[in-house]
Every structure is written in C-alpha cells, then in structure tokens.
Enzyme design. Structure first.
Site, PDB file in Angstrom:
ATOM      1  N   HIS A  27       0.779  -1.176  -0.117  1.00 20.36           N
ATOM      2  CA  HIS A  27      -0.007   0.027  -0.022  1.00 20.36           C
ATOM      3  C   HIS A  27       0.844   1.193  -0.034  1.00 20.36           C
ATOM      4  O   HIS A  27       1.745   1.308   0.736  1.00 20.36           O
ATOM      5  CB  HIS A  27      -0.825  -0.067   1.190  1.00 20.36           C
ATOM      6  CG  HIS A  27      -1.689  -1.252   1.391  1.00 20.36           C
ATOM      7  ND1 HIS A  27      -2.998  -1.365   1.028  1.00 20.36           N
ATOM      8  CD2 HIS A  27      -1.592  -2.630   1.869  1.00 20.36           C
ATOM      9  CE1 HIS A  27      -3.445  -2.646   1.323  1.00 20.36           C
ATOM     10  NE2 HIS A  27      -2.517  -3.307   1.570  1.00 20.36           N
ATOM     11  N   HIS A 205      -8.073  -8.367  -0.642  1.00 18.81           N
ATOM     12  CA  HIS A 205      -7.467  -8.828   0.707  1.00 18.81           C
ATOM     13  C   HIS A 205      -8.723 -10.024   1.494  1.00 18.81           C
ATOM     14  O   HIS A 205      -9.842  -9.650   1.432  1.00 18.81           O
ATOM     15  CB  HIS A 205      -7.359  -7.537   1.719  1.00 18.81           C
ATOM     16  CG  HIS A 205      -6.012  -6.910   1.358  1.00 18.81           C
ATOM     17  ND1 HIS A 205      -6.035  -6.158   0.289  1.00 18.81           N
ATOM     18  CD2 HIS A 205      -5.184  -6.514   2.428  1.00 18.81           C
ATOM     19  CE1 HIS A 205      -4.865  -5.546   0.559  1.00 18.81           C
ATOM     20  NE2 HIS A 205      -4.434  -5.754   1.600  1.00 18.81           N
ATOM     21  N   GLU A 208      -6.671 -12.550   6.017  1.00 20.86           N
ATOM     22  CA  GLU A 208      -5.451 -11.934   6.628  1.00 20.86           C
ATOM     23  C   GLU A 208      -5.919 -12.224   8.263  1.00 20.86           C
ATOM     24  O   GLU A 208      -5.194 -12.973   8.979  1.00 20.86           O
ATOM     25  CB  GLU A 208      -5.315 -10.457   6.524  1.00 20.86           C
ATOM     26  CG  GLU A 208      -4.196  -9.996   7.422  1.00 20.86           C
ATOM     27  CD  GLU A 208      -4.224  -8.240   7.046  1.00 20.86           C
ATOM     28  OE1 GLU A 208      -5.226  -7.703   6.512  1.00 20.86           O
ATOM     29  OE2 GLU A 208      -3.281  -7.521   7.389  1.00 20.86           O
TER      30      GLU A 208
HETATM   31  N1  ADE Z   1      -4.339  -1.240   4.276  1.00 25.68           N
HETATM   32  C1  ADE Z   1      -3.059  -1.013   4.511  1.00 25.68           C
HETATM   33  N2  ADE Z   1      -2.422  -2.417   5.039  1.00 25.68           N
HETATM   34  C2  ADE Z   1      -3.369  -3.273   5.111  1.00 25.68           C
HETATM   35  C3  ADE Z   1      -3.657  -4.584   5.209  1.00 25.68           C
HETATM   36  N3  ADE Z   1      -2.488  -5.283   5.809  1.00 25.68           N
HETATM   37  N4  ADE Z   1      -4.483  -5.136   5.351  1.00 25.68           N
HETATM   38  C4  ADE Z   1      -5.753  -4.545   5.013  1.00 25.68           C
HETATM   39  N5  ADE Z   1      -5.761  -3.432   4.499  1.00 25.68           N
HETATM   40  C5  ADE Z   1      -4.526  -2.424   4.620  1.00 25.68           C
HETATM   41 ZN    ZN Z   2      -2.247  -5.119   2.365  1.00 25.37          ZN
END
Ligand code: ADE
Ligand code: ZN
Length: 346
Positions: A27, A205, A208
């Site tokens: 990002h 994403h 996670e």
């Molecule tokens: N935005 C920036 N880093 C992130 C992450 N690890 N997971 C989700 N959104 C994000």
């Molecule tokens: Zn990310």
C-alpha cells in the site's frame, strides 16, 4: 522446473537480495517513512499528534489490523498535493529498485484522501507520474491497483469508482483493503461485477484475519484473480485444493503478519508449508515503513526463521512474475532474468 543449485546458508541472504523479483502487495501510503511524514507535515503545515520522528516510530506497536490502520490513517493526513503523492511513490520505487524489484503493482485508495478534502485526480495523477518517471529513470515497471475501503459502504465504493473513471487508463486493477472482520467480500459483489465489466483486473484482501469463508467468497462472488494475504486458507483443506488446482496466487506478507500478530513468531509462519502444498505464494512487504522492512527484509528474515532453501527462493521469485499482471513477453523476460541470476550465483 528450474533446479536451483544448493547455496550455503551463509550465502542465502545475498542470493535473496540479488534475485530479481516483483512486488504485488504494498500500500503506497504504507511506505511513508516517519522522516517523510514529518517533512510533508512541515511543507503542508499539518499538525501531527507526535513530538518527533522517534515518538512516531515508538507508536508502531500493533496488536491487530485495526490498531495499525488507526496509526496509518494519521500518517495519511500529511498528503495534500499531487507532488506529495509523486514524492511518496517515487521514494518507494527507488527503495524497491534497490531491492532488485523489477516490477511493482502498487495499491492505493482515494477514499482516505477524498475524506480529507482532496480531489481523487490529485492522488491518481501524482502516483501515476511517479510510475512513469521511475520507468524512465530507473527502468522499473509499475502499475496501480485502486482499492476500495471495505469498512465504508457499497455506495461509497461506487462513488469512489465514479470519481476515478476519468483516469481509468492509469490503473490496471481494483482491490479491497482496510478492516476485514465484519466486512465480507459479498458486501462489494456489485461493485466488483461493474469493475469486471470495465475490464479491471481483480484482487482482494482475504484471510488475513478473516476466515477461509472470506477467501471462498472473494473467489466465487467477487471473482478475483489473486488473494492478498490468504494465510488463513490453510485451515481449510478443500480451499487449499481449490487454490492449488486453479493456481490462484496468494500475496503473502510475513513481516506484516508478525507485526499485526497474525502469527506469534516468524518461525510459525506458514509460507514454507504453502509452497510445499503447491500453492502459488509470493512474498511482499504490505506497509514496509510500519512493519520493519521492505521486500528483501521480508525474504531474509522469513528464510532465516523457517530454514528455507535456494529452490524455494527461486520458486518465490518465479511466482512473483507468474502472479503479476504483466504482458506475457515482459513476464517471460523477467523470469529469464531470475534464472540467469540463480545460474550465475556462486
Ligand atoms: N491497508 C493497508 N495495509 C493493510 C492490510 N495489511 N490489510 C488490510 N488493509 C490494509
Ligand atoms: Zn495489504
């Protein structure tokens, strides 16, 4: 498959640093180093809630994704002009080039910045100009992936999409970022369907912090081509079969997972097990200024913690280009450069 020569453990970090690679999950706002945050705050006369660079760095202790996003959001408030976005992205590309990144696919969002009163054009034009300049001056290729913020509404996502469509040619794809838990991919089914019609490449994403169900719905409802993170997929053997069979890449970010307490230690990370299971995993830095390292740090620390091999290094470098949205001839030429470095390495 290419057979990498065995490399003594002491030489492996040099090989990891030297090998050509693509970075597919970072990002751009997460590359804002504390020094640049303070420089931009001064340039734009923005007050920061931290006394100095060291105080800001001391705030980089997180216990989950949300605790990080709160600090990260503070940092984004110093970005005010197209030049700020250019400077941030150019600094990242110089740093990535030093790590032998040949190609980067960069996440950005506009919703954070339009929420601070900026025009989406300022964001996209500044970032895109940096990609063009870095190609001309460094030879690194880079493209932009526009992320929706999933803690905001579907309607807000449609509005954000509308605002960037005049700059459609400056972006290769769309993604889904921000707070995962409680915001399943299904919430954005219609926005992603529209982006698919518009010809965007699709990523999200998923897995996670969220459950395997979010990865299934990113694949089957959003119809994404890559999963960002995806480390929770290993709880679900059927999902692992699906990811392996369809060769769905996972953009894994080990130091991010460590700093956000997804794994208690790098030695417990599942990157090596993913490769053993035939998954198309890649290594990336996510938000390198916040998580203790750029892509080469992710490689060297994870390989040391897990005792990984030169063959696995080759696989990850090869995967990074296989998983990219590059055109076929450039992908193949980058993969040949990977093989050449492995052949020449002593
Ligand atoms: N935005 C920036 N880093 C992130 C992450 N690890 N997971 C989700 N959104 C994000
Ligand atoms: Zn990310």
């Amino acid at each position: 498959m290419f057979k990498a020569k065995p490399v003594a453990a002491g030489r492996l970090p040099d090989l990891l640093r030297a090998m050509p690679k693509a970075e597919l999950h970072m990002h751009i706002e997460g590359s804002l180093e504390p020094e640049l945050i303070f420089a931009l705050a001064q340039r734009n006369r923005v007050e920061l809630p931290y006394a100095d660079v060291d105080a800001l760095r001391r705030a980089y202790v997180f216990n989950n994704l949300q605790s990080f996003l709160d600090v990260y959001h503070e940092g984004t408030k110093v970005l005010r002009t197209e030049q700020d976005f250019f400077d941030m992205a150019y600094a990242y590309l110089v740093r990535a080039h030093a790590d032998n990144v040949l190609h980067a696919e960069i996440f950005f969002d506009t919703q954070t910045h339009t929420g601070h009163g900026l025009d989406a054009a300022v964001v996209v034009n500044g970032l895109h100009r940096a990609c063009v300049a870095a190609l001309a001056e460094l030879g690194i290729t880079a493209s932009l992936i526009f992320c929706f913020l999933r803690h905001l509404s579907e309607q807000a996502a449609f509005e954000a999409l509308e605002q960037v469509l005049p700059y459609r040619d400056k972006m290769i794809g769309v993604g889904l970022a921000s707070s995962e838990l409680g915001h399943p991919p299904e919430k954005f089914a219609r926005v992603f369907a529209r982006c698919r019609e518009l010809g965007f490449r699709l990523v999200a994403h998923a897995g996670e912090e969220g459950p395997p169900a979010y990865i299934w719905s990113a694949l089957d409802v959003l119809r994404v081509e890559r999963i960002d993170h995806g480390v929770q997929s290993m709880q679900d053997p059927l999902l692992m079969q699906r990811l392996a069979k369809d060769r769905i890449p996972l953009t894994v970010c080990p130091l991010s997972n460590l700093k956000l307490c997804v794994f208690p230690a790098l030695a417990q990370h599942n990157l090596a097990r993913m490769l053993d299971a035939g998954l198309v995993a890649t290594v990336n830095s996510d938000d390198p200024a916040y998580f203790g390292g750029y892509i080469n740090e992710n490689f060297t620390q994870t390989f040391a913690a897990l005792g990984m091999s030169a063959q696995q290094a080759w696989q990850l470098a090869h995967n990074s280009f296989a998983a990219s949205f590059l055109d076929e001839p450039l992908r193949r030429s980058y993969q040949q450069r990977v093989n050449a470095v492995f052949e020449a390495f002593e």
